[in-house]
Each structure stands twice: as structure tokens, then as C-alpha cells.
Motif scaffolding. Structure first.
Motif, PDB file in Angstrom:
ATOM      1  N   MET A  71       0.847  -1.127   0.218  1.00  0.00           N
ATOM      2  CA  MET A  71       0.082  -0.035  -0.073  1.00  0.00           C
ATOM      3  C   MET A  71       0.990   1.159   0.087  1.00  0.00           C
ATOM      4  N   GLY A  72       2.013   1.200   0.262  1.00  0.00           N
ATOM      5  CA  GLY A  72       3.059   2.208   0.521  1.00  0.00           C
ATOM      6  C   GLY A  72       4.548   1.996   0.599  1.00  0.00           C
ATOM      7  N   VAL A  73       5.249   2.837   0.884  1.00  0.00           N
ATOM      8  CA  VAL A  73       6.705   2.522   1.169  1.00  0.00           C
ATOM      9  C   VAL A  73       6.738   1.674   2.253  1.00  0.00           C
ATOM     10  N   PHE A  74       6.666   0.480   2.706  1.00  0.00           N
ATOM     11  CA  PHE A  74       6.510   0.001   3.933  1.00  0.00           C
ATOM     12  C   PHE A  74       7.767  -0.210   4.710  1.00  0.00           C
ATOM     13  N   GLU A  75       8.876  -0.075   3.634  1.00  0.00           N
ATOM     14  CA  GLU A  75      10.391  -0.137   4.304  1.00  0.00           C
ATOM     15  C   GLU A  75      10.679   1.151   5.117  1.00  0.00           C
ATOM     16  N   MET A  76       9.811   2.034   5.162  1.00  0.00           N
ATOM     17  CA  MET A  76      10.165   3.219   6.141  1.00  0.00           C
ATOM     18  C   MET A  76       8.854   3.400   6.816  1.00  0.00           C
ATOM     19  N   GLU A  77       9.034   3.237   8.146  1.00  0.00           N
ATOM     20  CA  GLU A  77       8.191   3.212   9.408  1.00  0.00           C
ATOM     21  C   GLU A  77       7.016   4.123   9.310  1.00  0.00           C
ATOM     22  N   LYS A  78       7.310   5.378   8.855  1.00  0.00           N
ATOM     23  CA  LYS A  78       6.173   6.379   8.554  1.00  0.00           C
ATOM     24  C   LYS A  78       5.203   6.226   7.396  1.00  0.00           C
ATOM     25  N   PHE A  79       5.712   5.181   6.641  1.00  0.00           N
ATOM     26  CA  PHE A  79       5.016   4.821   5.204  1.00  0.00           C
ATOM     27  C   PHE A  79       4.379   3.405   5.165  1.00  0.00           C
ATOM     28  N   ALA A  80       4.432   2.634   6.475  1.00  0.00           N
ATOM     29  CA  ALA A  80       4.141   1.310   6.447  1.00  0.00           C
ATOM     30  C   ALA A  80       2.817   0.984   7.026  1.00  0.00           C
ATOM     31  N   ALA A  81       1.967   1.724   7.621  1.00  0.00           N
ATOM     32  CA  ALA A  81       0.903   1.738   8.327  1.00  0.00           C
ATOM     33  C   ALA A  81      -0.347   0.916   7.585  1.00  0.00           C
ATOM     34  N   GLY A  82      -0.291   1.486   6.197  1.00  0.00           N
ATOM     35  CA  GLY A  82      -1.219   1.213   5.244  1.00  0.00           C
ATOM     36  C   GLY A  82      -1.068  -0.487   4.808  1.00  0.00           C
ATOM     37  N   THR A  83       0.125  -0.753   4.667  1.00  0.00           N
ATOM     38  CA  THR A  83       0.519  -2.069   4.262  1.00  0.00           C
ATOM     39  C   THR A  83       0.219  -3.092   5.491  1.00  0.00           C
ATOM     40  N   GLU A  84       0.737  -2.748   6.585  1.00  0.00           N
ATOM     41  CA  GLU A  84       0.605  -3.415   7.794  1.00  0.00           C
ATOM     42  C   GLU A  84      -0.778  -3.550   8.191  1.00  0.00           C
ATOM     43  N   GLY A  85      -1.546  -2.623   8.093  1.00  0.00           N
ATOM     44  CA  GLY A  85      -3.100  -2.865   8.273  1.00  0.00           C
ATOM     45  C   GLY A  85      -3.675  -3.746   7.400  1.00  0.00           C
ATOM     46  N   ILE A  86      -3.557  -3.682   6.200  1.00  0.00           N
ATOM     47  CA  ILE A  86      -3.831  -4.770   5.099  1.00  0.00           C
ATOM     48  C   ILE A  86      -3.557  -6.020   5.286  1.00  0.00           C
ATOM     49  N   ALA A  87      -2.174  -6.122   5.621  1.00  0.00           N
ATOM     50  CA  ALA A  87      -1.420  -7.588   5.859  1.00  0.00           C
ATOM     51  C   ALA A  87      -2.169  -8.404   7.339  1.00  0.00           C
ATOM     52  N   HIS A  88      -2.526  -7.415   8.294  1.00  0.00           N
ATOM     53  CA  HIS A  88      -2.964  -8.055   9.274  1.00  0.00           C
ATOM     54  C   HIS A  88      -4.350  -8.383   9.129  1.00  0.00           C
ATOM     55  N   SER A  89      -5.158  -7.548   8.337  1.00  0.00           N
ATOM     56  CA  SER A  89      -6.526  -7.935   7.981  1.00  0.00           C
ATOM     57  C   SER A  89      -6.557  -9.298   7.334  1.00  0.00           C
ATOM     58  N   LEU A  90      -5.585  -9.497   6.055  1.00  0.00           N
ATOM     59  CA  LEU A  90      -5.609 -10.560   5.234  1.00  0.00           C
ATOM     60  C   LEU A  90      -5.167 -11.870   6.391  1.00  0.00           C
ATOM     61  N   ALA A  91      -4.322 -11.767   7.387  1.00  0.00           N
ATOM     62  CA  ALA A  91      -3.900 -12.792   8.088  1.00  0.00           C
ATOM     63  C   ALA A  91      -5.048 -13.158   9.171  1.00  0.00           C
ATOM     64  N   GLY A  92      -6.059 -12.190   9.396  1.00  0.00           N
ATOM     65  CA  GLY A  92      -7.293 -12.383  10.287  1.00  0.00           C
ATOM     66  C   GLY A  92      -8.329 -13.196   9.355  1.00  0.00           C
ATOM     67  N   ILE A  93      -8.338 -12.723   8.093  1.00  0.00           N
ATOM     68  CA  ILE A  93      -9.494 -13.303   7.343  1.00  0.00           C
ATOM     69  C   ILE A  93      -9.321 -14.680   6.705  1.00  0.00           C
ATOM     70  N   THR A  94      -7.758 -15.085   6.728  1.00  0.00           N
ATOM     71  CA  THR A  94      -7.379 -16.429   6.263  1.00  0.00           C
ATOM     72  C   THR A  94      -7.787 -17.195   7.315  1.00  0.00           C
ATOM     73  N   LYS A  95      -7.628 -17.064   8.763  1.00  0.00           N
ATOM     74  CA  LYS A  95      -7.955 -17.743   9.686  1.00  0.00           C
ATOM     75  C   LYS A  95      -9.551 -18.254   9.639  1.00  0.00           C
ATOM     76  N   THR A  96     -10.498 -17.348   8.982  1.00  0.00           N
ATOM     77  CA  THR A  96     -11.905 -17.707   8.970  1.00  0.00           C
ATOM     78  C   THR A  96     -12.189 -18.267   7.712  1.00  0.00           C
ATOM     79  N   GLY A  97     -11.243 -18.871   6.904  1.00  0.00           N
ATOM     80  CA  GLY A  97     -11.355 -19.485   5.567  1.00  0.00           C
ATOM     81  C   GLY A  97     -11.190 -18.816   4.418  1.00  0.00           C
ATOM     82  N   THR A  98     -10.835 -17.534   4.305  1.00  0.00           N
ATOM     83  CA  THR A  98     -10.518 -17.024   3.093  1.00  0.00           C
ATOM     84  C   THR A  98      -9.300 -17.350   2.424  1.00  0.00           C
TER      85      THR A  98
END
Length: 148
Positions: A71-98
Motif C-alpha cells: 500500500m505504500g513504502v512499507f520499508e520506511m516506518e512512517k509509510f508502513a501503516a497502510g501495508t501493515e493494516g492490510i496484511a494483518h486483515s488478510l491474516a485475520g480473514i485467512t483464519k476464517t477460511g478466506t
């Protein structure tokens, strides 16, 4: 793309807010603005919190997700929140069968950096090739195997 999506009744989401910076650097000055209000001389380096929430809400009831590109320049902490948020969401929905498929070197690097790789259904470093395969295109490497 927006017109094609509308014709086909497909929801097409784009960011509505972005984290902008006055330079491409970890120590840049930043602010979050709407996509219509990026200041002159500044650049968008991550999606903003409203966009993260919109994308997370859209992902919540998906049965299959193919993610190619952070989602952004995740390698730099100031620009990682978007990527981190989506990644954590994907991990969460994988656990529910996605089924979650992560494609491309940068996406894989982001997921691995967050120690979430094992929580996804499938990881492929072949981002562009994966997308071409899904489009139904003939991949040269696969064609060569078929000829052997």
C-alpha cells in the motif's frame, strides 16, 4: 478502469486519503490529506487511515483475495501503516477460511517483515507472472515444461 468496473457492476476502490511527504526519506515531514489535496511538491507514500478502513471493510467478507503490491513504502516506518493494516486483515480473514494469495516480491517482503507469511494461504514471489497466469496468458517457463 473505473468505467469498465461500473459497466460490469464491480466495486472499484481507490484510496481517498494518503500519507504525503515533502521528500522520499525516512525523516521526511508528513501529513495525511485527501487525495484531492496533495500539496504541491509533496508525494503520496502510503494510503491514509480512512482508506485502510475502507479496504479492510471490503476485504472482510471476501472468499479469495489476491494481493499484489504494498500500500505504500512499507520499508520506511512512517509509510508502513497502510501495508501493515492490510496484511494483518488478510491474516485475520485467512483464519476464517478466506484464501489469501500474496504475489510479488515487495508484497512477500512486507508480509515476511511482519512475520505473517505463515498465516497466508499461499505466497508467490512471481507477482507479474502470477497475474498473467490468472489472466490466462501462456507463461514461457510453463510452455517450455510442456514441450519437454
Amino acid at each position: 478502469l473505473e468505467a469498465k468496473a461500473k459497466e460490469r457492476g464491480v466495486t472499484f476502490l481507490l484510496p481517498t486519503d494518503v500519507v504525503v511527504a515533502d521528500k522520499f526519506a525516512a525523516d521526511a515531514n508528513t501529513q495525511t490529506v485527501s487525495v484531492e489535496n496533495i500539496p504541491d511538491g509533496w508525494m503520496g507514500l502510503d494510503i491514509g487511515p480512512d482508506s485502510v478502513k475502507t479496504f479492510q471493510d471490503a476485504l472482510a467478507d471476501c472468499k479469495t483475495v489476491i494481493w499484489n503490491g504494498p500500500m505504500g513504502v512499507f520499508e520506511m516506518e512512517k509509510f508502513a501503516a497502510g501495508t501493515e493494516g492490510i496484511a494483518h486483515s488478510l491474516a485475520g480473514i485467512t483464519k476464517t477460511g478466506t484464501t489469501t494469495i500474496i504475489g510479488g516480491g515487495d508484497s512477500v517482503a512486507a508480509v515476511e517483515q511482519l512475520n505473517l507469511g505463515s498465516e497466508m494461504s499461499h505466497i508467490s514471489t512471481g507477482g507479474g507472472a502470477s497475474l498473467e497466469l490468472l489472466e490466462g496468458k501462456q507463461l514461457p517457463g510453463v510452455a517450455a515444461l510442456d514441450e519437454a
